[in-house]
Each structure stands twice: as C-alpha cells, then as structure tokens.
Design a protein around this motif. Structure first.
Motif, PDB file in Angstrom:
ATOM      1  N   PHE A  92      35.963  34.332  35.979  1.00 53.64           N
ATOM      2  CA  PHE A  92      34.598  34.531  36.476  1.00 53.64           C
ATOM      3  C   PHE A  92      34.444  35.928  37.077  1.00 53.64           C
ATOM      4  N   TRP A  93      35.403  36.321  37.927  1.00 56.04           N
ATOM      5  CA  TRP A  93      35.291  37.620  38.603  1.00 56.04           C
ATOM      6  C   TRP A  93      35.599  38.766  37.653  1.00 56.04           C
ATOM      7  N   LEU A  94      36.436  38.520  36.637  1.00 55.42           N
ATOM      8  CA  LEU A  94      36.643  39.542  35.608  1.00 55.42           C
ATOM      9  C   LEU A  94      35.345  39.814  34.862  1.00 55.42           C
ATOM     10  N   ASP A  95      34.631  38.739  34.562  1.00 56.22           N
ATOM     11  CA  ASP A  95      33.339  38.889  33.894  1.00 56.22           C
ATOM     12  C   ASP A  95      32.354  39.641  34.787  1.00 56.22           C
ATOM     13  N   GLN A 134      37.515  42.219  45.918  1.00 51.75           N
ATOM     14  CA  GLN A 134      38.125  41.414  46.997  1.00 51.75           C
ATOM     15  C   GLN A 134      38.613  40.062  46.480  1.00 51.75           C
ATOM     16  N   HIS A 135      38.173  39.679  45.276  1.00 54.21           N
ATOM     17  CA  HIS A 135      38.556  38.376  44.710  1.00 54.21           C
ATOM     18  C   HIS A 135      39.759  38.482  43.757  1.00 54.21           C
ATOM     19  N   ARG A 136      40.492  39.557  43.845  1.00 54.91           N
ATOM     20  CA  ARG A 136      41.737  39.663  43.066  1.00 54.91           C
ATOM     21  C   ARG A 136      42.775  38.709  43.638  1.00 54.91           C
ATOM     22  N   ARG A 137      43.791  38.400  42.857  1.00 54.84           N
ATOM     23  CA  ARG A 137      44.831  37.478  43.299  1.00 54.84           C
ATOM     24  C   ARG A 137      45.889  38.187  44.147  1.00 54.84           C
ATOM     25  N   ILE A 138      46.025  39.485  43.984  1.00 55.29           N
ATOM     26  CA  ILE A 138      47.079  40.207  44.711  1.00 55.29           C
ATOM     27  C   ILE A 138      46.493  41.428  45.390  1.00 55.29           C
TER      28      ILE A 138
END
Length: 328
Positions: A274-277, A324-328
């Motif tokens: 979703f956030w990649l999109d 800010q919604h990245r996993r790392i």
C-alpha cells in the motif's frame, strides 16, 4: 565477455528513441546497465545509487540556486558498486597517449566508459543547446580514425540513443576537456550482493532515510524561495531561472533519486505494498510539479505562486509521511 559491437549494425550511425522502459534515468546508470546486461546479471543498479550516497541531496542558497546530489553521479555509482564488492576502476590517461592506451584496454576485452564534455559532442544538436556538463558514453572499439560509441541517454524531450562510428578526433577533444577520465570494468564473478545489501539495510538504511526526510524540509524552503523570487525579476530572467532550475532537478539526481528509492524499497521488501503504491504517487506528483513550474514561463502572478507553493508543501509533507511507514 562478448564485445558490444557484435550486437550493433555498423553500416550507419543511428539516432533512435529509447523505447525500452528502463528504470535508469541518467547517462552513468545506463552506461553501467549495459555492462551488467553483457555479463548476464540482473544486478539492481539502483542499489549502488542508494548505497553510494545518492539520497544525500544538496540545495544552494540565493546566490547558488542548485539542487541535486551532493556527490557527482559517477562517484556515487562507483562508491556504491565498490562497497558491494563489484570492482570499477577510475583511470585518468595522459593526454599524449590516451588513444593508444584506450585501444589496449579495448583489445583486452575490457568494458570502457568515457566522460565527454557535452558541448563538444556533435552527433546530436541537443548537446550544443544545453549547459556544458560531463556526459558518459560506452566505447567499444576503434578503427582507423573512428571510434564506436553507444550513448543510451541523449536528453531530448523523449530520451534518445545513439550508436555508431564517430570521429576519434572529435571524441578525443570532448574527452580531453573532461580530463581524459574513464571507467574500466572487467568480466568478474559478482559477489552475493543481496546479502551485502540486506546487511546494509539493517545497519544504515533507517538513518539514511531519516536524514533524507530532514533534508526535505530544506528542499521545501529552497523551492519556496526560488519560486517566490520569480516575481521580482524580468520575463527574460524568469525563463532563464526556470530553465536552470528544471535542468538541475532533472539532471543532477533530485528527481530520479525518488524513482530509484521506490525501486529499491520494492526490491528489498522495505515497505508494505500500500505504501509503496503511495510512494509511486509521490514520484508522479513531483513529475507533475515540474510541468507546473514550466508553465510559469508563460504566465505568472501571486495566485499561481501561492498555489504552487501550497502544492510543494503538501507533496513534501506526504512524502515524509509515506517514508515513515518503512519496515526498517
């Protein structure tokens, strides 16, 4: 390694539209990409851009209105590739014997990239129209007074390519004006770069993105000042200012760094789909913004300036939110 010329029609020089949908959006990337195709590697070259420091964006002040990567693009890729265990050698040949040394490198089957002064390149008129910068091309062989060039990035409105024989004298003049700099790659067994990249991501990626987001605040101020400043200068100066601004944005890494970052986060599973999109939408918004800035050449008033400034603030705020919604 196969010689690149085996794949080319050498009967005539060609200028062609680059119809392939490539991730690469700069001349260094597309030169290096050809090398990885030749050794049948699916190496994600955008990872060298990220790891080599491509997200370190620099903005200038009022007197020096520049926006782009802090390091030169060639140094970004070389640093990134070397950190990933892929050997790239930068050489500076003595002017008195540069062509002979170049012949020897090619005869040994090495992959050669030259840096040419763009104003000296004559196989497309676009180079004479733009600023004089270092432009990178693939060199594959020399015969008599000619040299075979492959240029995958001619900065026309739609990116064009050139492949064919070119005067070695003209090429040498353009090369000398860039200090006879070239980059050499040999056929090599690539390391387990996925493991190296995953280790890099664990140790450094989070802090790199944090610094990148902090820099976006400086970038916002830069754009607001640049655009507001257009109301205080003449029509001729406005056109020149906009041309230089767009040129920097497109050529020196600010715009395509976002495209490479999106590809990198996708490849290495750094963000949910979703956030990649959403980040791909951010990239499109930045591209749309360039068109809005260009339109200021034709008509400009306080209302348009305010609208554009508001759009810039919103894009940057949302880009920071998405990252800010990245996993790392």
């Amino acid at each position: 390694m196969k010689q690149l010329t085996e794949y080319y029609c050498e009967e005539s020089n060609k200028i062609m539209k680059n119809e392939e949908k490539k991730i690469g959006n700069d001349c260094v990337y597309l030169c290096l990409e050809q090398y990885f195709q030749e050794i049948n590697s699916a190496f994600p070259l955008y990872s060298a851009f990220i790891i080599g420091g491509g997200l370190d964006i620099e903005v200038g002040g009022v007197e020096n209105s520049f926006i782009g990567c802090k390091k030169k693009l060639c140094d970004i890729y070389i640093d990134g590739l070397n950190k990933l265990g892929i050997k790239v050698i930068k050489k500076v040949f003595p002017v008195s014997e540069n062509v002979n040394v170049l012949k020897k490198e090619l005869q040994q089957g090495k992959y050669v990239i030259l840096q040419l002064a763009s104003k000296e390149i004559e196989y497309h008129s676009i180079f004479a129209e733009n600023r004089n910068v270092g432009h990178f091309v693939n060199i594959t062989r020399i015969r008599g007074s000619e040299i075979f060039i492959r240029d995958n990035y001619i900065p026309t409105r739609e990116i064009s390519t050139f492949e064919g024989w070119y005067s070695i004298e003209k090429c040498n003049t353009a090369w000398q004006k860039c200090g006879c700099i070239c980059f050499i790659l040999e056929k090599q067994n690539l390391p387990e770069f996925n493991n190296i990249i995953c280790e890099y991501n664990k140790k450094y990626f989070g802090s790199v993105i944090k610094q990148y987001c902090e820099k976006l605040e400086d970038i916002k101020k830069f754009f607001l000042l640049e655009i507001q400043g257009l109301t205080k200068i003449s029509k001729v100066e406005i056109n020149k200012k906009i041309y230089n601004l767009i040129y920097d944005i497109k050529l020196f890494g600010f715009l395509f760094s976002k495209k490479y970052l999106h590809a990198y986060m996708t490849k290495f599973d750094i963000m949910d789909f979703f956030w990649l999109d959403e980040y791909s939408k951010v990239v499109k918004e930045w591209n749309g913004l360039i068109l809005l800035i260009l339109k200021l050449e034709f008509f400009i008033n306080e209302e348009k300036i305010a609208s554009l400034n508001n759009k810039i603030e919103k894009i940057i705020q949302y880009e920071i939110l998405v990252l800010q919604h990245r996993r790392i």
